[in-house]
Write a protein that holds these residues in place. Structure first.
Motif, PDB file in Angstrom:
ATOM      1  N   LYS A 150     -39.086 -12.800  35.191  1.00 23.85           N
ATOM      2  CA  LYS A 150     -38.956 -11.730  34.199  1.00 23.85           C
ATOM      3  C   LYS A 150     -39.842 -11.513  33.348  1.00 23.85           C
ATOM      4  O   LYS A 150     -40.427 -12.395  32.747  1.00 23.85           O
ATOM      5  CB  LYS A 150     -37.533 -12.084  33.367  1.00 23.85           C
ATOM      6  N   GLU A 151     -40.163 -10.068  33.034  1.00 24.29           N
ATOM      7  CA  GLU A 151     -41.264  -9.763  31.996  1.00 24.29           C
ATOM      8  C   GLU A 151     -40.788  -9.557  30.715  1.00 24.29           C
ATOM      9  O   GLU A 151     -39.733  -8.737  30.667  1.00 24.29           O
ATOM     10  CB  GLU A 151     -41.904  -8.485  32.514  1.00 24.29           C
ATOM     11  N   LEU A 152     -40.842 -10.414  29.613  1.00 18.72           N
ATOM     12  CA  LEU A 152     -40.345 -10.196  28.442  1.00 18.72           C
ATOM     13  C   LEU A 152     -41.551 -10.008  27.328  1.00 18.72           C
ATOM     14  O   LEU A 152     -42.714 -10.241  27.824  1.00 18.72           O
ATOM     15  CB  LEU A 152     -39.464 -11.589  27.993  1.00 18.72           C
ATOM     16  N   TYR A 153     -41.305  -9.424  26.235  1.00 26.66           N
ATOM     17  CA  TYR A 153     -42.159  -9.214  25.301  1.00 26.66           C
ATOM     18  C   TYR A 153     -41.758  -9.924  23.777  1.00 26.66           C
ATOM     19  O   TYR A 153     -40.798  -9.898  23.353  1.00 26.66           O
ATOM     20  CB  TYR A 153     -42.367  -7.820  25.060  1.00 26.66           C
ATOM     21  N   LEU A 154     -42.867 -10.445  23.272  1.00 22.81           N
ATOM     22  CA  LEU A 154     -42.483 -11.046  21.960  1.00 22.81           C
ATOM     23  C   LEU A 154     -43.268  -9.981  20.663  1.00 22.81           C
ATOM     24  O   LEU A 154     -44.275  -9.340  20.986  1.00 22.81           O
ATOM     25  CB  LEU A 154     -43.227 -12.209  21.777  1.00 22.81           C
ATOM     26  N   ARG A 201     -33.625 -21.689  27.589  1.00 22.09           N
ATOM     27  CA  ARG A 201     -33.490 -20.705  26.533  1.00 22.09           C
ATOM     28  C   ARG A 201     -35.022 -20.868  25.794  1.00 22.09           C
ATOM     29  O   ARG A 201     -35.593 -21.790  25.843  1.00 22.09           O
ATOM     30  CB  ARG A 201     -32.660 -21.549  25.675  1.00 22.09           C
ATOM     31  N   VAL A 202     -35.306 -19.548  25.531  1.00 24.09           N
ATOM     32  CA  VAL A 202     -36.682 -19.472  24.697  1.00 24.09           C
ATOM     33  C   VAL A 202     -36.351 -19.102  23.391  1.00 24.09           C
ATOM     34  O   VAL A 202     -35.470 -18.211  23.129  1.00 24.09           O
ATOM     35  CB  VAL A 202     -37.464 -18.294  25.436  1.00 24.09           C
ATOM     36  N   GLY A 237     -36.102  -1.176  24.128  1.00 24.66           N
ATOM     37  CA  GLY A 237     -35.699  -2.439  24.591  1.00 24.66           C
ATOM     38  C   GLY A 237     -34.491  -3.129  23.956  1.00 24.66           C
ATOM     39  O   GLY A 237     -33.811  -2.629  23.236  1.00 24.66           O
ATOM     40  N   VAL A 238     -34.346  -4.392  24.409  1.00 22.78           N
ATOM     41  CA  VAL A 238     -32.923  -4.921  24.018  1.00 22.78           C
ATOM     42  C   VAL A 238     -33.405  -6.592  23.566  1.00 22.78           C
ATOM     43  O   VAL A 238     -34.162  -7.091  24.477  1.00 22.78           O
ATOM     44  CB  VAL A 238     -31.917  -5.293  25.245  1.00 22.78           C
ATOM     45  N   VAL A 239     -33.064  -6.755  22.421  1.00 21.23           N
ATOM     46  CA  VAL A 239     -33.253  -8.123  22.012  1.00 21.23           C
ATOM     47  C   VAL A 239     -32.659  -9.348  22.579  1.00 21.23           C
ATOM     48  O   VAL A 239     -31.387  -9.311  22.822  1.00 21.23           O
ATOM     49  CB  VAL A 239     -32.919  -8.191  20.435  1.00 21.23           C
ATOM     50  N   VAL A 240     -33.418 -10.155  22.939  1.00 18.72           N
ATOM     51  CA  VAL A 240     -33.018 -11.276  23.958  1.00 18.72           C
ATOM     52  C   VAL A 240     -32.904 -12.609  23.118  1.00 18.72           C
ATOM     53  O   VAL A 240     -31.843 -13.379  23.319  1.00 18.72           O
ATOM     54  CB  VAL A 240     -33.983 -11.684  25.036  1.00 18.72           C
ATOM     55  N   ALA A 241     -33.822 -12.758  22.216  1.00 19.22           N
ATOM     56  CA  ALA A 241     -33.373 -13.750  21.229  1.00 19.22           C
ATOM     57  C   ALA A 241     -34.308 -13.488  20.109  1.00 19.22           C
ATOM     58  O   ALA A 241     -35.330 -12.813  19.925  1.00 19.22           O
ATOM     59  CB  ALA A 241     -34.211 -15.019  21.961  1.00 19.22           C
ATOM     60  N   VAL A 242     -33.981 -14.250  18.811  1.00 19.18           N
ATOM     61  CA  VAL A 242     -34.499 -14.081  17.645  1.00 19.18           C
ATOM     62  C   VAL A 242     -34.965 -15.206  16.977  1.00 19.18           C
ATOM     63  O   VAL A 242     -33.946 -16.194  16.881  1.00 19.18           O
ATOM     64  CB  VAL A 242     -33.345 -13.471  16.625  1.00 19.18           C
ATOM     65  N   GLY A 243     -36.060 -15.430  16.231  1.00 18.17           N
ATOM     66  CA  GLY A 243     -36.361 -16.583  15.515  1.00 18.17           C
ATOM     67  C   GLY A 243     -35.708 -16.585  14.156  1.00 18.17           C
ATOM     68  O   GLY A 243     -35.011 -15.969  13.893  1.00 18.17           O
TER      69      GLY A 243
END
Length: 106
Positions: A91-95, A12-13, A48-54
């Motif tokens: 997987k390519e993900l973006y912050l 998990r990130v 995009g779809v949000v994968v994780a939130v700070g």
């Protein structure tokens, strides 16, 4: 001692502060009716779809705390520039900073 390394798959990130991790939506190359779309028709879509939130940004001095308004699974409209690209398990993900997201898409 040697520096720690990451071995094995990432479980998990969790982005820090007010950042969100997004998986970009790849627009279809063909319509439901079978018409092929040119790249120029789909290149401006930056969804995009949000994968994780700070957890948000804590209060600092006279600035109030920033609580995240997006949640995992939200579809968002993203700016053309300003992301940090990361590859996780192929997987390519973006912050992004949450404030840089243009809109929530429903």
């Amino acid at each position: 001692p040697p520096p720690p390394t990451m071995s094995g798959p990432v479980k998990r990130v969790l982005p820090l502060l007010d950042r969100i991790l997004v998986s970009k939506f790849t627009p279809p190359k063909q319509t439901a009716g079978g018409v092929f779309l040119p790249d120029s028709a789909t290149s401006n879509l930056n969804l995009g779809v949000v994968v994780a939130v700070g957890p948000g940004r804590p209060a600092e001095g006279s600035h109030p705390a920033v609580v995240p308004t997006l949640k995992e699974g939200d579809r968002v409209l993203l700016p053309q520039f300003g992301e940090t690209e990361v590859k996780i398990d192929g997987k390519e993900l973006y912050l992004y900073r949450e404030e840089d997201v243009l809109a929530k898409v429903e």
